[in-house]
Design an enzyme around this catalytic site. Structure first.
Site, mmCIF file in Angstrom:
data_model
loop_
_atom_site.group_PDB
_atom_site.id
_atom_site.type_symbol
_atom_site.label_atom_id
_atom_site.label_comp_id
_atom_site.label_asym_id
_atom_site.label_seq_id
_atom_site.Cartn_x
_atom_site.Cartn_y
_atom_site.Cartn_z
ATOM 1 N N ARG A 142 54.571 18.677 79.667
ATOM 2 C CA ARG A 142 55.345 17.813 78.763
ATOM 3 C C ARG A 142 56.508 17.136 79.494
ATOM 4 O O ARG A 142 56.916 16.040 79.111
ATOM 5 C CB ARG A 142 55.866 18.614 77.571
ATOM 6 C CG ARG A 142 54.789 18.838 76.518
ATOM 7 C CD ARG A 142 55.314 19.621 75.335
ATOM 8 N NE ARG A 142 54.392 19.503 74.202
ATOM 9 C CZ ARG A 142 54.528 20.163 73.067
ATOM 10 N NH1 ARG A 142 55.548 21.000 72.904
ATOM 11 N NH2 ARG A 142 53.665 19.995 72.088
ATOM 12 N N LYS A 188 40.427 28.697 63.140
ATOM 13 C CA LYS A 188 40.233 28.641 61.694
ATOM 14 C C LYS A 188 39.742 27.297 61.193
ATOM 15 O O LYS A 188 40.254 26.260 61.593
ATOM 16 C CB LYS A 188 41.567 28.925 60.996
ATOM 17 C CG LYS A 188 42.040 30.340 61.130
ATOM 18 C CD LYS A 188 43.327 30.468 60.351
ATOM 19 C CE LYS A 188 43.847 31.880 60.377
ATOM 20 N NZ LYS A 188 45.197 31.912 59.815
ATOM 21 N N GLY A 200 47.045 22.261 70.757
ATOM 22 C CA GLY A 200 47.877 22.949 71.745
ATOM 23 C C GLY A 200 47.091 23.885 72.642
ATOM 24 O O GLY A 200 47.195 23.829 73.872
ATOM 25 N N GLY A 216 50.081 20.012 66.983
ATOM 26 C CA GLY A 216 49.981 19.646 65.572
ATOM 27 C C GLY A 216 50.003 18.143 65.354
ATOM 28 O O GLY A 216 49.268 17.616 64.511
#
Ligand code: ADP
Ligand code: 3PG
Ligand code: MG
Length: 408
Positions: free
Chosen positions: A39, A201, A361, A386
Site C-alpha cells: 500500500r 463465506k 484483502g 472491502g
C-alpha cells in the site's frame, strides 16, 4: 472510460500545499515492523507527481483500529518506509491536528513530504466529525484535498467524507487507476469474462456474486464458499466450514443463474469443484487427500479444491480474456491447501494477454506473497479489500462520490 471526478492532473496544484489521504493501513508483523509495504508503494505515483509540481505534501492515514492513542499503531514507521521508497526525506509529526501540526507545516519547505499521526487516534475520525475535518483542513494549511486512499473510500469518515466540505477535493492517481480498472472490467470487459470466487463465506459476498451472475460468462467457485454451494446441491461436507443458513440466498443465486443461462447450462456457468482436498485437522502437518466432492468421510474437512477441479479451473481461465478473482480457493495460509490458488495465480501470470484483476484483502495478500514480481505479474492487484468488493458489486463509495465532479 474517462474518470468522472477531478484528479490531480486536472486542477492547478503547482506550488500548493496539498493534503493527501492515503491508505497506509499496512499489515504489521508481531514485532511491530511493516509486514508488507504494497500500500505504501502504491501511493508513490501520486506523491511523486505532486513533488514534481513543487507541492508541499501533507499525508494523512489510519492504521489499524486503535481505541485512542496507541504507540504500537503510530504511523512513524510508515513515514520511514515511505522515505526509503521515495528516496527523499519524509517528515513525521506525532499529532494529526493542532498547533504542532500547523507550525511543522509552516516550517516545511515548498517541495516536501510530511506524514501526520494516525487519524484514528481521534474518535472524531470514524464519527465523520465536521469539526475534526475542519481542523484537518485548516491546520494542514492545505489548498486542496487529494483522496488517494482507495482502500478506505467505502467508509464515510472525517478524512473521506466531511473533509470534502472544507477543501476542493480531487482524486489521486491510485484512486483513479483502481476505480477505472475495476469499473471497466465490470461494465465493459473483454470477453469471455471469468469470475473466480472463493474465500470464507457466501454471506460476505452475496452482492458481488449477484453482480457476477449478471456480467460474467463463467463463475468458478472454490474455497469454503464452495462447501456451502456443494452442501446446498446435496453433498455431505463432513466437518468442512459450511454456512447452514444460506438456503434462501442460494435459491436466489440459482434462480438468477438459471434465468440467465437455462437449467441445462447452469452447472457450466456456476462451476463447483467436482473434487476437494481434505484433512482431518487444520494445521501445517496435515497432508492433503484428494476425494470426490460427494465422497467425504464424516470427519473430513475440505480445505482446497481438488486436482481435477484445479485443472478444469486453469483451462477455463486460460480461455478467458478477462479474469476477476476474489477469494482464495482454499485455506491458502497452509501451503498444502494453497494449490488451487497458486495454480490460478500461475495461469494468470503466464498468460499476460488475459486482463487479470485481483480484489479482496486475503486474495491480494496471497498473490503478493506468491508473486516474485510484487504483484507485477497481474494486470491489477487492488489495494482495497472491502472497497474493491463494494466497487465490483456496483455500490457507490462515499469517499469517491464526495469528490469534485469532472468538468464536462
Ligand atoms: P478476501 O479477503 O480476499 O475477500 P475472504 O476473506 O473471503 O477473501 O476469504 C479468505 C479466507 O478464506 C482465508 O482466511 C482462507 O483461509 C479462508 N478459506 C478459504 N477456503 C477455505 C476452506 N476450504 N476452509 C476454511 N477456510 C477457507
Ligand atoms: C482496509 O484495510 O480494508 C482499509 O484500510 C479499511 O480499514 P477498516 O476496515 O479498519 O475501516
Ligand atoms: Mg478477507
Amino acid at each position: 472510460m474517462t474518470f468522472f471526478k477531478e484528479t490531480i492532473n486536472s486542477v492547478p496544484l503547482q506550488g500548493q500545499t496539498v493534503l493527501v489521504r492515503a491508505d497506509y493501513n499496512v499489515p504489521l508483523a508481531p514485532d511491530g515492523s511493516i509486514a508488507d509495504d504494497f500500500r505504501i508503494r502504491a501511493s508513490l505515483p501520486t506523491i511523486k507527481k505532486l513533488l514534481q509540481d513543487g507541492c508541499k505534501v501533507v499525508i494523512i492515514s489510519h492504521l489499524g483500529r486503535p481505541e485512542g492513542r496507541d504507540p504500537k499503531l503510530s504511523l512513524e514507521p510508515v513515514a520511514l518506509r515511505l522515505a526509503e521508497l521515495l528516496g527523499e526525506p519524509v517528515r513525521f509529526v506525532d499529532q494529526t491536528i493542532g498547533d504542532k501540526v500547523r507550525m511543522a507545516i509552516k516550517r516545511a519547505p515548498g517541495r516536501s513530504v510530511t506524514v501526520l499521526e494516525n487519524l484514528r487516534f481521534y474518535t472524531e475520525e470514524e464519527a465523520n466529525d465536521t469539526q475534526f475535518a475542519h481542523s484537518l483542513a485548516v491546520d494542514s494549511r492545505a489548498r486542496y484535498f487529494v483522496q488517494d486512499g482507495f482502500g478506505v473510500v467505502h467508509r464515510a469518515h472525517a478524512s473521506t467524507a466531511a473533509i470534502t466540505q472544507y477543501l476542493p477535493s480531487v482524486a489521486g492517481l491510485l484512486l483513479e487507476r483502481e476505480y477505472s480498472t475495476i469499473t471497466q472490467a465490470m461494465k465493459a470487459p473483454k470477453r469471455p469474462l471469468v469470475a473466480v470466487m472463493g474465500g470464507a463465506k457466501v454471506s460476505d459476498k452475496i452482492a458481488i456474486i449477484k453482480a457476477f451472475i449478471n456480467v460474467a460468462d463463467t463463475i468458478i467457485i472454490g474455497g469454503a464458499m464452495a462447501n456451502t454451494f456443494l452442501a446446498y446441491r446435496g453433498d455431505d461436507m463432513g466437518k468442512s466450514l459450511v454456512e447452514p443458513d444460506e438456503q434462501t440466498i442460494l435459491d436466489e443465486i440459482y434462480a438468477a443463474a438459471t434465468a440467465k443461462v437455462g437449467s441445462k447450462q447452469v452447472d457450466d456457468f456456476l462451476v463447483l469443484p467436482s473434487d476437494v482436498a481434505v484433512a482431518k485437522a487444520i494445521n501445517t502437518a496435515e497432508a492433503r487427500h484428494e476425494v470426490a466432492a460427494n465422497h467425504l468421510e464424516a470427519d473430513d474437512i475440505a480445505l482446497d479444491i481438488g486436482l481435477k477441479s484445479i485443472e478444469k479451473a486453469a483451462k477455463i481461465i486460460t480461455g478467458a480474456k478477462t479474469v476477476i478473482w476474489n477469494g482464495t480457493l482454499g485455506y491458502a495460509e497452509l501451503p498444502n491447501f494453497a494449490h488451487g490458488s497458486a495454480r490460478v495465480a500461475l495461469a494468470l501470470a503466464t498468460h499476460r494477454s488475459i486482463v487479470s484483476i485481483i480484489g479482496g484483502g486475503d486474495t491480494a495478500d496471497f498473490v503478493l506473497k506468491w508473486d516474485a514480481r510484487n504483484g507485477g505479474s497481474f494486470t491489477h492487484v487492488s489495494t482495497g479489500g472491502g472497497a474493491s468488493l463494494e466497487l465490483m458489486a456496483g455500490e457507490k463509495l462515499p469517499g469517491i462520490e464526495s469528490l469534485l465532479d469532472a468538468r464536462k
